[in-house]
Design a protein around this motif. Sequence first.
Motif, short mmCIF file in Angstrom:
data_model
loop_
_atom_site.label_atom_id
_atom_site.label_comp_id
_atom_site.label_asym_id
_atom_site.label_seq_id
_atom_site.Cartn_x
_atom_site.Cartn_y
_atom_site.Cartn_z
N LEU A 141 35.56 -25.14 14.06
CA LEU A 141 34.77 -26.30 14.47
C LEU A 141 35.24 -27.56 13.73
O LEU A 141 35.37 -28.64 14.33
N ASP A 142 35.50 -27.42 12.45
CA ASP A 142 35.94 -28.57 11.65
C ASP A 142 37.33 -29.04 12.07
O ASP A 142 37.60 -30.25 12.12
N HIS A 143 38.22 -28.11 12.36
CA HIS A 143 39.56 -28.49 12.83
C HIS A 143 39.48 -29.25 14.16
O HIS A 143 40.20 -30.24 14.36
N ARG A 166 16.94 -21.71 15.67
CA ARG A 166 16.89 -23.07 15.12
C ARG A 166 17.95 -23.26 14.04
O ARG A 166 18.49 -24.36 13.88
N ASP A 167 18.23 -22.20 13.29
CA ASP A 167 19.28 -22.29 12.26
C ASP A 167 20.66 -22.46 12.89
O ASP A 167 21.54 -23.10 12.30
N LEU A 168 20.85 -21.88 14.08
CA LEU A 168 22.10 -22.11 14.80
C LEU A 168 22.23 -23.57 15.21
O LEU A 168 23.33 -24.13 15.18
N ASN A 174 25.70 -29.66 11.68
CA ASN A 174 26.44 -29.86 10.44
C ASN A 174 27.95 -29.89 10.64
O ASN A 174 28.69 -30.31 9.74
N HIS A 175 28.40 -29.43 11.81
CA HIS A 175 29.84 -29.38 12.06
C HIS A 175 30.26 -30.20 13.28
O HIS A 175 31.31 -29.95 13.88
N LYS A 220 16.82 -34.45 20.14
CA LYS A 220 17.48 -35.58 20.79
C LYS A 220 18.95 -35.73 20.40
O LYS A 220 19.69 -36.46 21.06
N ASP A 221 19.38 -35.06 19.34
CA ASP A 221 20.73 -35.27 18.83
C ASP A 221 21.70 -34.15 19.21
O ASP A 221 22.85 -34.15 18.78
#
Length: 334
Positions: A141-143, A166-168, A174-175, A220-221
């Motif tokens: 994901l970061d790449h 929700r944690d997913l 975060n990525h 919303k994000d």
Amino acid sequence: MSEAFTDLFSAPLTFNWTLSFRCNFVCAHCYSRFEEGEELDTADIRRIVDVLAEKKVPFINFGGGEPLLRSDLFDIATYAGRQGLNVSMNTNGWLLDGDAARSLQASGFKSVGVSIDSHQAALHDDFRCQAGSFARAVTALDHLRAAGVKTTMSSVISRINHKSFRDLLDLARNHGVTQIYLHNFKCSGKGFENRQELDLTPEEWRDFYVEALMVKEQVKDLAISFDDPVIASLPQYRENSLVKGSSCGKLSLHLRPNGDITPCGFIPLVVGNILRDDFDEIWYHSPVLNAMRSKEAKGKCSGCAAFADCLGGCTARALAVTGDLEQPDPHCWK
């Protein structure tokens, strides 16, 4: 199939394309681990792209198997883009390092989805039967973000994550993920083999979707997407889909590695071969596709007020569990 449908769609909007059944994982839910088949060479794959371009199919999505095991993946995507197709793919992330991410960007991928099924590394690794797979997927994901590729995240809902989805969502945020797909458990292949351990009860599916739809309204994000037609029976579901019930065979089709066409990757019924058969004949006149487009209410669906909206739910799941395309979805809670 109604005349309105025929007039509106001269081809599917999306072809989900399994370039290869080969994979470096053996996931507990995988539809294709028991599949084998010939893979076409690059020249034949370009011929298929030409057919799709001629029919004005707007989107192709490469799945698998693992698409990055094809050494010609970037060349195929570049060619498809030049023919006017929008190209995306799904990956387990293991092979997606910085160089691969930059190659995906350079070859024109509109988006890339990475499969992550739990925010807990150990649970994801166990579900994917591959130690270290969580760390590699998150790094992928970061790449992708660094390379400027639009990134999505795919999570198969099962017993390991239905209470912690929700944690997913937080992991996706975060990525830099813009959209997360919360996929329904399909019961095909190894998913059928492991369904007693991993699948939810119909009542648990109802409770999950009620909560997930509430969260979708609040968030919303991050775009939250579902692919389960049985959800349409809930009053909380307010989306206006292009078609009722399953989209397979209506808005999308699936290509196997040898060019065979099936309604979707989870329905192993070959309706023709894109290189050998006339595509319009398949699209308009396939008995299997037309049966899926005009499903009859059977069993508990007969007389159910929700049938007009869900059309019996997931056709692939009904076929896998009952052997009949028109039987009620076994996930249905009504």
